[in-house]
Design a protein around this motif. Sequence first.
Motif, PDB file in Angstrom:
ATOM      1  N   PRO A  31       0.806  -1.215   0.000  1.00 53.39           N
ATOM      2  CA  PRO A  31       0.000   0.000   0.000  1.00 53.39           C
ATOM      3  C   PRO A  31       0.847   1.277   0.000  1.00 53.39           C
ATOM      4  N   SER A  34       4.122   2.229   2.303  1.00 59.88           N
ATOM      5  CA  SER A  34       4.646   1.014   2.941  1.00 59.88           C
ATOM      6  C   SER A  34       6.174   0.937   2.863  1.00 59.88           C
ATOM      7  N   GLY A  35       6.764   1.607   1.877  1.00 61.91           N
ATOM      8  CA  GLY A  35       8.230   1.593   1.765  1.00 61.91           C
ATOM      9  C   GLY A  35       8.749   1.075   0.430  1.00 61.91           C
ATOM     10  N   SER A  38      11.185   3.391  -1.186  1.00 59.31           N
ATOM     11  CA  SER A  38      12.383   3.424  -0.319  1.00 59.31           C
ATOM     12  C   SER A  38      13.311   2.236  -0.608  1.00 59.31           C
ATOM     13  N   ILE A  61      17.548   9.187   6.242  1.00 56.78           N
ATOM     14  CA  ILE A  61      17.761   8.398   7.473  1.00 56.78           C
ATOM     15  C   ILE A  61      16.470   8.397   8.298  1.00 56.78           C
ATOM     16  N   THR A  62      16.095   7.231   8.803  1.00 60.19           N
ATOM     17  CA  THR A  62      14.887   7.114   9.631  1.00 60.19           C
ATOM     18  C   THR A  62      14.904   8.148  10.754  1.00 60.19           C
TER      19      THR A  62
HETATM   20  N1  LIG Z   1      13.230   9.937   7.310  1.00 51.58           N
HETATM   21  C1  LIG Z   1      12.119   9.193   7.485  1.00 51.58           C
HETATM   22  N2  LIG Z   1      11.951   8.461   8.624  1.00 51.58           N
HETATM   23  C2  LIG Z   1      10.868   7.687   8.797  1.00 51.58           C
HETATM   24  N3  LIG Z   1       9.880   7.563   7.893  1.00 51.58           N
HETATM   25  C3  LIG Z   1      10.005   8.269   6.759  1.00 51.58           C
HETATM   26  C4  LIG Z   1      11.109   9.114   6.488  1.00 51.58           C
HETATM   27  N4  LIG Z   1      10.966   9.674   5.281  1.00 51.58           N
HETATM   28  C5  LIG Z   1       9.796   9.221   4.814  1.00 51.58           C
HETATM   29  N5  LIG Z   1       9.212   8.368   5.690  1.00 51.58           N
HETATM   30  C6  LIG Z   1       7.975   7.602   5.529  1.00 51.58           C
HETATM   31  O1  LIG Z   1       8.302   6.439   4.802  1.00 51.58           O
HETATM   32  C7  LIG Z   1       7.113   5.958   4.235  1.00 51.58           C
HETATM   33  C8  LIG Z   1       7.447   5.124   3.002  1.00 51.58           C
HETATM   34  O2  LIG Z   1       7.675   5.923   1.913  1.00 51.58           O
HETATM   35  P1  LIG Z   1       7.767   5.335   0.432  1.00 51.58           P
HETATM   36  O3  LIG Z   1       7.801   6.530  -0.428  1.00 51.58           O
HETATM   37  O4  LIG Z   1       8.858   4.363   0.332  1.00 51.58           O
HETATM   38  O5  LIG Z   1       6.382   4.552   0.298  1.00 51.58           O
HETATM   39  P2  LIG Z   1       5.748   3.849  -0.982  1.00 51.58           P
HETATM   40  O6  LIG Z   1       5.421   2.461  -0.565  1.00 51.58           O
HETATM   41  O7  LIG Z   1       6.606   4.038  -2.146  1.00 51.58           O
HETATM   42  O8  LIG Z   1       4.391   4.676  -1.132  1.00 51.58           O
HETATM   43  P3  LIG Z   1       3.552   5.113  -2.457  1.00 51.58           P
HETATM   44  O9  LIG Z   1       2.741   3.931  -2.852  1.00 51.58           O
HETATM   45  O10 LIG Z   1       2.686   6.206  -1.946  1.00 51.58           O
HETATM   46  O11 LIG Z   1       4.511   5.557  -3.486  1.00 51.58           O
HETATM   47  C9  LIG Z   1       6.192   7.143   4.064  1.00 51.58           C
HETATM   48  O12 LIG Z   1       5.020   6.935   4.782  1.00 51.58           O
HETATM   49  C10 LIG Z   1       6.948   8.294   4.708  1.00 51.58           C
HETATM   50  O13 LIG Z   1       6.135   9.081   5.544  1.00 51.58           O
END
Ligand SMILES: Nc1ncnc2c1ncn2[C@@H]1O[C@H](COP(=O)(O)OP(=O)(O)OP(=O)(O)O)[C@@H](O)[C@H]1O
Length: 362
Positions: A31, A34-35, A38, A61-62
């Motif tokens: 969803p 979810s990451g 990332s 960085i987290t």
């Molecule tokens: N530095 C950080 N520390 C912790 N969480 C973070 C940080 N930067 C971003 N996030 C969170 O990480 C989550 C994952 O982001 P990501 O862009 O990888 O998701 P995604 O699965 O690609 O979502 P989408 O389907 O919307 O593209 C987001 O909810 C965001 O709020």
Amino acid sequence: MRLESLQVLNVRRLQDARLEATAETNLIWGPNGSGKTSILEAIHLLGTGRSFRSHKAGEVITHGAASLVVAGTVREAPNSALRSLGIEKTSSTTRIRADGEPLKSASQLADALPVLTLTADSYHLLDGGPAIRRALLDRTLFHVEHVYLEKLKRAYRALQQRNELLRKGEFSRIEIWNAQFVVHAEEMDQIRRGATDRLNRLLAEFSASNDLPEVALDYRRGWKAGMSLAELLEQHSVRDREMGFTGDGPHRAEVRISCAGRPAAQVVSRGQGKLVLAVLLAAHAELIAEKSGRRPVLLVDDLAAELDRTSVRKALSTLLGTRCQTFLTTIEPEVFANAIDASTKVFHVEQGKIRSSQAALA
Ligand SMILES: Nc1ncnc2c1ncn2[C@@H]1O[C@H](COP(=O)(O)OP(=O)(O)OP(=O)(O)O)[C@@H](O)[C@H]1O
Ligand SMILES: [Mg+2]
């Protein structure tokens, strides 16, 4: 090139995530938030030393952690030795290593794990300024022709020195840098021209075989046709002095992208633009493979967004036709159900946790 395993610590919400990848297609679904992106960002960090989303490591960085770590094992070919790569970043420092030994520069990482990306930002290749297209060509040429990076560094160092003297009004010392600038700029032009010629042949081939309007590149070297750069620097010396910077050279090169003979930015819709980008990525991947003997790893974020089912199939067959190891992300794995084969490895991501999820396509 194949990334076999990946371990990610403290990259956004991926606090401790791992995956074992297949050499072919890896489909990552989950969803929003979810990451997924990332994970691609982490692979990109391992292959380039930087994120494709942010220049500031502190943002990647987290929250609350002091540093991020991405580690991976890579293999150049099925029978070649397994190498381990790692990168650790704090908000102000970067440490990289290969097989346990520290590396001095990110270009050594790039050499060990060539990656090409197709993300939401890739649209800027179509609608943005020339710098982003030059950067893509330069990154590809780094993998294609090893001497290229050295030539580029030397040309740009001479350019920087020349511009500084122009700004300070120290015109008598400019000659020293002109010669260096010209030699390396002309060599860069030769290499860029050769690569865009080959890319155009590949683009024509890929456009036709995927039933897409012909995508082509129009390369302009950054100084007037029919004249040498040395002549032009001489001719424009007064203008350069007045402006305080160098108006001609490889830093002004342009690589316009056209589709069926017209500027792509003007004629393609968002979805069609994405198909153009897929063809472009495939051509760059093929050029790297042809010239270096190594297939780059493709990182393709949310391919299905803005594409209808037919376009998803076309984009996918273009990308997978390169036979590069590919990481694809999606919100809905069903979109890919008929477009990828059984060898695809499927991962589900939820709240920063990755698990194998082969059943998703059933
Ligand atoms: N530095 C950080 N520390 C912790 N969480 C973070 C940080 N930067 C971003 N996030 C969170 O990480 C989550 C994952 O982001 P990501 O862009 O990888 O998701 P995604 O699965 O690609 O979502 P989408 O389907 O919307 O593209 C987001 O909810 C965001 O709020
Ligand atoms: Mg995303």
